[in-house]
Design an enzyme around this catalytic site. Structure first.
Site, PDB file in Angstrom:
ATOM      1  N   GLU A  22       0.815  -1.204   0.000  1.00  0.00           N
ATOM      2  CA  GLU A  22       0.000   0.000   0.000  1.00  0.00           C
ATOM      3  C   GLU A  22       0.859   1.268   0.000  1.00  0.00           C
ATOM      4  OE1 GLU A  22      -2.710   2.520  -0.325  1.00  0.00           O
ATOM      5  OE2 GLU A  22      -3.554   0.515   0.057  1.00  0.00           O
ATOM      6  N   SER A  76      -5.840   1.496  -5.363  1.00  0.00           N
ATOM      7  CA  SER A  76      -5.451   0.143  -4.960  1.00  0.00           C
ATOM      8  C   SER A  76      -5.995  -0.914  -5.901  1.00  0.00           C
ATOM      9  CB  SER A  76      -5.932  -0.125  -3.529  1.00  0.00           C
ATOM     10  OG  SER A  76      -5.293   0.734  -2.622  1.00  0.00           O
ATOM     11  N   HIS A  92      -0.800   3.885   5.040  1.00  0.00           N
ATOM     12  CA  HIS A  92      -1.966   4.547   4.455  1.00  0.00           C
ATOM     13  C   HIS A  92      -2.519   5.547   5.462  1.00  0.00           C
ATOM     14  CE1 HIS A  92      -5.912   5.073   2.578  1.00  0.00           C
ATOM     15  NE2 HIS A  92      -5.502   4.366   1.547  1.00  0.00           N
ATOM     16  N   ASP A  95       0.992  -0.549  -4.959  1.00  0.00           N
ATOM     17  CA  ASP A  95      -0.239  -0.375  -5.733  1.00  0.00           C
ATOM     18  C   ASP A  95      -0.270   0.983  -6.415  1.00  0.00           C
ATOM     19  OD1 ASP A  95      -0.456   0.967  -3.300  1.00  0.00           O
ATOM     20  OD2 ASP A  95      -2.568   0.499  -3.005  1.00  0.00           O
ATOM     21  N   HIS A  96       0.213   2.010  -5.706  1.00  0.00           N
ATOM     22  CA  HIS A  96       0.232   3.374  -6.233  1.00  0.00           C
ATOM     23  C   HIS A  96       1.134   4.201  -5.321  1.00  0.00           C
ATOM     24  CE1 HIS A  96      -2.444   4.466  -2.918  1.00  0.00           C
ATOM     25  NE2 HIS A  96      -3.269   3.495  -3.287  1.00  0.00           N
TER      26      HIS A  96
END
Length: 640
Positions: free
Chosen positions: A280, A326, A441, A495-496
């Site tokens: 994440e 995500s 996150h 994911d990003h």
């Protein structure tokens, strides 16, 4: 009596109320810029005002859409339209839709830093599977209370200004011919103005403006997000999907420019275990080993373990995500299916047979598992995992210990990593395990026992990056004691991206920069590769590594042996496609190429489109071919 002058007063008051909306939209645009100025790259006050001027067109469309009922009720020749009761009705018809729509602008004061675009209806689609919506909302209100307070204060001020100007009450109500004639004329004029306002003009050839039209007035792609407003972005994407076939070229030319089927014969067939980590928000920016050549002043790494692991791994320091959410990362990494304007998984087409790492590895006898410490079904991972055909899904339910729940997203990374390790101990092998992490996150917390253990850095996320890095350290320390460890390929990516600290990563193209790392205990994969790479390359690379002996669908390429397909990367942002290959970056809005830039010009500062050459023409064709084949295969259900 009611005279033409009195009807004119009604119209003037209506215009005043609509004018208020324009004023408050400008205030919201200014605040949006204030919160995100480091990402929006505006050079001067005059440039901002120019962008705000062009934004009036998009404000007008949003305001007219939202106020359509209010405008209709304001111009209807109703004999009670100036009565106290009717005016109360108009007040609520005006205030409720306007304040709801206006409030969505405030989402992007914060959320823009995560997705680098204005919020669309797709964002709300992605929340559909979240069981903790209330908790997420509360966290947002607490962590970003200042945005909430600003929204409330401005809404109150708007109501106050609305009530400051009222109708003049007629002395005597008397309906004469002039009243009805003037009412009819007003109705026709306002209706024509309304239609022209929501379309742009009254020409038959003019189509209603869409999000990408903001780029017409933008010198830099990110400037389009200043021109836009969030209500417009949401309204223009309701009930719409970007998944439509395009025809940029004939079939023969298409096949010459895109290679969707791969078949490698570089390695003998084998069945090592594969553990794939989709981390994440684990942007390339945070990892020291991936930034050694970047020459970033005062650079600080927050990943001591990944930095040490990278010394014994094959790493790709010029890799990019194929999306910005995500769920985009999941489909890109595991199935080689990127997401552009809209997520593939929220389109009408994910429910089909999809060839992926899951299906290909299962055909070779692999046990397949997906691990995600969030409540089961969160982010749509369970549903998409079922479509891909995972044998097992391990979520918060299977972990079965809420003492390790972080209170927002899921189980803390460190214990959940260990849960996966223990679960894999019971697998007979070969196995393919995917872990999607949760801790790095927003709201950027670490377990209480670890407060102060990791550097706070300059951004909120830095501490949580350190915590997730520590979770990796503990996982590898314990896993190397397990019998399956030596015969396993480990892959780490993100994911990003997320919060940005360095100017280099504020550049538009670098906002999707992620790490890609392959590790094998025997160090058969080792070194630094600086070629372009992307998430969709992971799938074909792994099949190449294990000597998969059948043709398979993949838009990506093997990062270790593919000498036929040149390194490239594609994604979507700022309402345009970004295609990188060779010496250039191509920007394409779906209709026409808007720019070519040197491959090192990640900030897209110097547009070279007027110097178009043969290589640029070839790259343009490659970009269009990818997009055409992408939509055709998805819509025609040819992903197997």
């Amino acid at each position: 009596m009611i005279s033409n002058q009195f009807r004119l007063n009604e119209i003037l008051v209506m215009f005043y109320r609509l004018f208020l909306a324009f004023i408050f939209y400008f205030i919201a645009r200014t605040l949006f810029f204030f919160y995100n100025s480091d990402l929006l790259n505006v050079d001067s006050f005059s440039q901002f005002m120019s962008l705000a001027y062009h934004g009036l067109t998009f404000d007008r469309m949003a305001i007219f859409y939202v106020n359509s009922l209010f405008i209709l009720l304001s111009i209807l020749p109703v004999f009670k339209n100036t009565s106290q009761g009717y005016q109360k009705l108009l007040f609520w018809v005006y205030i409720i839709p306007n304040l709801i729509a206006y409030s969505t602008n405030f989402i992007d004061f914060i959320y823009y830093r995560f997705i680098y675009s204005r919020t669309t209806i797709a964002v709300f689609d992605s929340l559909e599977h979240e069981s903790n919506k209330t908790q997420l909302l509360l966290n947002f209100l607490i962590n970003y209370w200042h945005v909430f307070v600003l929204c409330i204060l401005l809404c109150i001020f708007w109501v106050y200004l609305y009530k400051k100007v009222k109708f003049k009450k007629p002395i005597k109500v008397e309906f004469k011919k002039a009243y009805w004639i003037s009412s009819a004329v007003i109705f026709v004029i306002v209706t024509i103005g309304f239609v022209a306002g929501v379309r742009g003009d009254l020409k038959k050839t003019t189509r209603p403006l869409n999000i990408i039209d903001a780029n017409r007035h933008a010198e830099k792609p990110e400037h389009a997000d200043i021109i836009l407003n969030t209500p417009f972005a949401i309204l223009r994407t309701i009930g719409k999907t970007s998944f439509k076939k395009v025809a940029y070229m004939d079939e023969k030319t298409l096949q010459e420019n895109v290679s969707p089927i791969k078949h490698y014969a570089n390695n003998e067939p084998s069945t090592p275990n594969i553990v794939l980590f989709i981390t994440e928000s684990f942007a390339r920016e945070y990892i020291g080993t991936f930034n050694r050549d970047m020459e970033i002043p005062n650079y600080v790494s927050y990943t001591p373990f990944i930095d040490s692991l990278a010394q014994h791994s094959l790493i790709f320091t010029n890799a990019f995500a194929n999306g910005y959410k995500s769920i985009h990362g999941m489909s890109s990494v595991i199935a080689g299916i990127p997401s552009f304007k809209d997520a593939f998984t929220s389109s009408p087409y994910p429910k089909q047979d999809i060839e992926s790492l899951v299906s290909t590895l299962k055909s070779k006898g692999y046990d397949t598992s997906f691990f995600h410490g969030a409540p089961n079904g969160s982010m749509g991972f369970l549903g998409f995992g079922n479509i891909l055909g995972y044998d097992h899904y391990y979520g918060k339910t299977e972990y079965n210990n809420d003492e390790d729940f972080d209170g927002t997203w899921g189980i803390w990374d460190e214990p959940f990593f260990q849960f996966m390790r223990k679960t894999l101990n019971d697998k007979k092998g070969p196995f393919f395990a995917t872990l999607f992490t949760v801790s790095s996150h927003e709201p950027f917390k670490v377990p209480a026992d670890y407060e102060g253990k990791f550097p706070k850095g300059n951004q909120q996320i830095h501490q949580t990056i350190g915590y997730t890095d520590y979770a990796y350290k503990r996982f590898f320390e314990e896993s190397q004691k397990e019998p399956w460890f030596e015969n396993t390929i480990f892959v780490i990516t993100a994911d990003h991206t997320n919060q940005v600290d360095y100017e280099e990563y504020r550049k538009l193209v670098n906002r999707t920069a992620v790490p890609i790392l392959f590790y094998t205990p025997n160090e058969s994969l080792k070194g630094i590769n600086r070629d372009l790479a992307q998430q969709i390359d992971i799938y074909p690379t792994l099949l190449d590594l294990i000597g998969y002996d059948k043709p398979f669908r993949s838009w990506g390429r093997s990062l270790i042996n593919d000498t036929v397909n040149k390194p490239f990367a594609i994604n979507y942002g700022g309402n345009e496609y970004t295609y990188q290959e060779g010496n250039y970056i191509c920007r394409f809005n779906g209709r026409e190429v808007t720019g070519f830039y040197d491959i090192n010009d990640k900030g897209l500062e110097t547009n070279l489109i007027r110097k178009k050459n043969k290589e640029m023409e070839r790259i343009e064709m490659k970009c269009k071919a990818f997009i055409q084949d992408y939509f055709e295969r998805i819509i025609d259900r040819k992903l197997d």
